[in-house]
Motif scaffolding. Structure first.
Motif, PDB file in Angstrom:
ATOM      1  N   MET A   1      42.635  54.174  49.770  1.00  0.00           N
ATOM      2  CA  MET A   1      42.337  53.929  48.811  1.00  0.00           C
ATOM      3  C   MET A   1      41.412  54.279  48.192  1.00  0.00           C
ATOM      4  SD  MET A   1      45.095  50.664  48.885  1.00  0.00           S
ATOM      5  CE  MET A   1      46.493  50.231  50.325  1.00  0.00           C
ATOM      6  N   ALA A   2      41.744  54.377  46.946  1.00  0.00           N
ATOM      7  CA  ALA A   2      40.670  54.532  46.170  1.00  0.00           C
ATOM      8  C   ALA A   2      39.989  52.848  44.763  1.00  0.00           C
ATOM      9  CB  ALA A   2      40.596  55.373  44.926  1.00  0.00           C
ATOM     10  N   LYS A   3      38.623  53.628  45.029  1.00  0.00           N
ATOM     11  CA  LYS A   3      38.003  52.140  44.465  1.00  0.00           C
ATOM     12  C   LYS A   3      38.161  52.268  42.876  1.00  0.00           C
ATOM     13  CE  LYS A   3      33.905  51.898  46.776  1.00  0.00           C
ATOM     14  NZ  LYS A   3      32.591  51.866  46.624  1.00  0.00           N
ATOM     15  N   THR A   4      38.780  51.885  42.194  1.00  0.00           N
ATOM     16  CA  THR A   4      38.228  51.497  40.504  1.00  0.00           C
ATOM     17  C   THR A   4      37.384  51.858  39.993  1.00  0.00           C
ATOM     18  OG1 THR A   4      39.065  49.314  40.407  1.00  0.00           O
ATOM     19  CG2 THR A   4      41.328  50.565  40.701  1.00  0.00           C
ATOM     20  N   ASP A   5      37.251  52.520  39.216  1.00  0.00           N
ATOM     21  CA  ASP A   5      36.123  52.327  38.317  1.00  0.00           C
ATOM     22  C   ASP A   5      36.095  51.278  37.016  1.00  0.00           C
ATOM     23  OD1 ASP A   5      34.862  54.857  39.247  1.00  0.00           O
ATOM     24  OD2 ASP A   5      35.756  56.157  38.111  1.00  0.00           O
ATOM     25  N   LYS A   6      37.390  50.787  36.938  1.00  0.00           N
ATOM     26  CA  LYS A   6      37.385  49.213  36.121  1.00  0.00           C
ATOM     27  C   LYS A   6      37.170  48.129  36.498  1.00  0.00           C
ATOM     28  CE  LYS A   6      41.260  51.588  33.785  1.00  0.00           C
ATOM     29  NZ  LYS A   6      42.687  51.141  33.123  1.00  0.00           N
ATOM     30  N   GLY A   7      35.964  47.194  35.526  1.00  0.00           N
ATOM     31  CA  GLY A   7      36.078  45.832  36.117  1.00  0.00           C
ATOM     32  C   GLY A   7      37.511  45.125  36.638  1.00  0.00           C
ATOM     33  N   PRO A   8      37.605  43.978  37.875  1.00  0.00           N
ATOM     34  CA  PRO A   8      37.988  43.870  39.234  1.00  0.00           C
ATOM     35  C   PRO A   8      39.270  43.430  37.297  1.00  0.00           C
ATOM     36  CG  PRO A   8      36.537  41.896  39.020  1.00  0.00           C
ATOM     37  CD  PRO A   8      35.648  43.322  38.117  1.00  0.00           C
ATOM     38  N   THR A   9      40.788  42.905  37.571  1.00  0.00           N
ATOM     39  CA  THR A   9      41.600  42.460  36.687  1.00  0.00           C
ATOM     40  C   THR A   9      41.791  40.675  37.746  1.00  0.00           C
ATOM     41  OG1 THR A   9      43.230  42.925  38.138  1.00  0.00           O
ATOM     42  CG2 THR A   9      42.645  44.331  36.692  1.00  0.00           C
ATOM     43  N   GLU A  10      41.994  39.708  36.481  1.00  0.00           N
ATOM     44  CA  GLU A  10      42.087  38.490  36.741  1.00  0.00           C
ATOM     45  C   GLU A  10      43.158  38.417  37.856  1.00  0.00           C
ATOM     46  OE1 GLU A  10      41.582  34.784  36.531  1.00  0.00           O
ATOM     47  OE2 GLU A  10      40.595  35.893  35.053  1.00  0.00           O
ATOM     48  N   SER A  11      44.485  39.171  38.104  1.00  0.00           N
ATOM     49  CA  SER A  11      45.317  39.176  39.490  1.00  0.00           C
ATOM     50  C   SER A  11      44.070  39.698  40.455  1.00  0.00           C
ATOM     51  CB  SER A  11      46.227  40.254  39.014  1.00  0.00           C
ATOM     52  OG  SER A  11      47.531  40.067  37.919  1.00  0.00           O
ATOM     53  N   ARG A  12      43.814  39.863  40.191  1.00  0.00           N
ATOM     54  CA  ARG A  12      43.281  40.551  42.047  1.00  0.00           C
ATOM     55  C   ARG A  12      41.345  40.400  41.999  1.00  0.00           C
ATOM     56  NH1 ARG A  12      41.546  46.993  39.785  1.00  0.00           N
ATOM     57  NH2 ARG A  12      39.616  46.548  39.416  1.00  0.00           N
ATOM     58  N   LEU A  13      41.293  39.283  40.931  1.00  0.00           N
ATOM     59  CA  LEU A  13      40.556  38.120  40.870  1.00  0.00           C
ATOM     60  C   LEU A  13      40.942  36.946  41.696  1.00  0.00           C
ATOM     61  CD1 LEU A  13      38.116  38.555  37.903  1.00  0.00           C
ATOM     62  CD2 LEU A  13      37.445  39.358  40.329  1.00  0.00           C
ATOM     63  N   THR A  14      41.863  36.693  41.060  1.00  0.00           N
ATOM     64  CA  THR A  14      42.819  35.348  42.370  1.00  0.00           C
ATOM     65  C   THR A  14      43.297  35.176  43.358  1.00  0.00           C
ATOM     66  OG1 THR A  14      43.722  34.892  39.366  1.00  0.00           O
ATOM     67  CG2 THR A  14      45.211  33.706  41.735  1.00  0.00           C
ATOM     68  N   PHE A  15      43.755  36.954  43.827  1.00  0.00           N
ATOM     69  CA  PHE A  15      44.264  37.118  44.969  1.00  0.00           C
ATOM     70  C   PHE A  15      43.126  36.780  46.068  1.00  0.00           C
ATOM     71  CE2 PHE A  15      45.001  39.872  48.649  1.00  0.00           C
ATOM     72  CZ  PHE A  15      46.190  39.360  49.429  1.00  0.00           C
ATOM     73  N   GLY A  16      41.907  37.624  45.351  1.00  0.00           N
ATOM     74  CA  GLY A  16      40.063  37.422  46.214  1.00  0.00           C
ATOM     75  C   GLY A  16      39.972  36.528  46.255  1.00  0.00           C
ATOM     76  N   ARG A  17      40.028  35.547  44.956  1.00  0.00           N
ATOM     77  CA  ARG A  17      39.126  34.351  45.390  1.00  0.00           C
ATOM     78  C   ARG A  17      40.212  32.831  46.537  1.00  0.00           C
ATOM     79  NH1 ARG A  17      39.756  32.464  40.771  1.00  0.00           N
ATOM     80  NH2 ARG A  17      42.247  31.442  40.564  1.00  0.00           N
ATOM     81  N   ARG A  18      41.683  33.167  46.278  1.00  0.00           N
ATOM     82  CA  ARG A  18      42.440  32.614  47.165  1.00  0.00           C
ATOM     83  C   ARG A  18      42.109  32.645  48.614  1.00  0.00           C
ATOM     84  NH1 ARG A  18      47.988  31.564  42.794  1.00  0.00           N
ATOM     85  NH2 ARG A  18      46.574  29.883  41.579  1.00  0.00           N
ATOM     86  N   LEU A  19      41.896  34.530  48.676  1.00  0.00           N
ATOM     87  CA  LEU A  19      42.240  34.946  50.165  1.00  0.00           C
ATOM     88  C   LEU A  19      40.674  34.487  50.402  1.00  0.00           C
ATOM     89  CD1 LEU A  19      42.834  36.858  52.890  1.00  0.00           C
ATOM     90  CD2 LEU A  19      41.553  38.781  51.996  1.00  0.00           C
TER      91      LEU A  19
END
Length: 74
Positions: A1-19
């Motif tokens: 899977m490719a990295k995105t060039d955009k900043g992280p979305t709130e959804s990705r930040l939430t999932f990552g923080r909870r993980l």
């Protein structure tokens, strides 16, 4: 899977923080979770900071790796 060039979305930040919270609560290292989930520790590290646009399948593997239902990480 490719990295995105955009900043992280709130959804990705939430999932990552909870993980990360669940992983640390269980005193698991990135390497421990990598072994439990079958996903590399470097990929998991990028998920935790919102740098990866993770698939639902990989979300499920990580949730199972820390022993929680996926819905608790969303």
């Amino acid at each position: 899977m490719a990295k995105t060039d955009k900043g992280p979305t709130e959804s990705r930040l939430t999932f990552g923080r909870r993980l990360r919270e669940e992983r640390q609560k269980r005193r698991m290292t990135l390497e421990d979770l990598a072994e439990a989930s079958g996903i590399t520790w470097s990929y998991i590290a990028q998920v935790e900071v919102g740098r990866r646009n993770i698939s639902v399948d990989n979300m499920h593997l990580l949730a199972a790796g820390v022993g929680v239902p996926l819905r608790e990480l969303l």
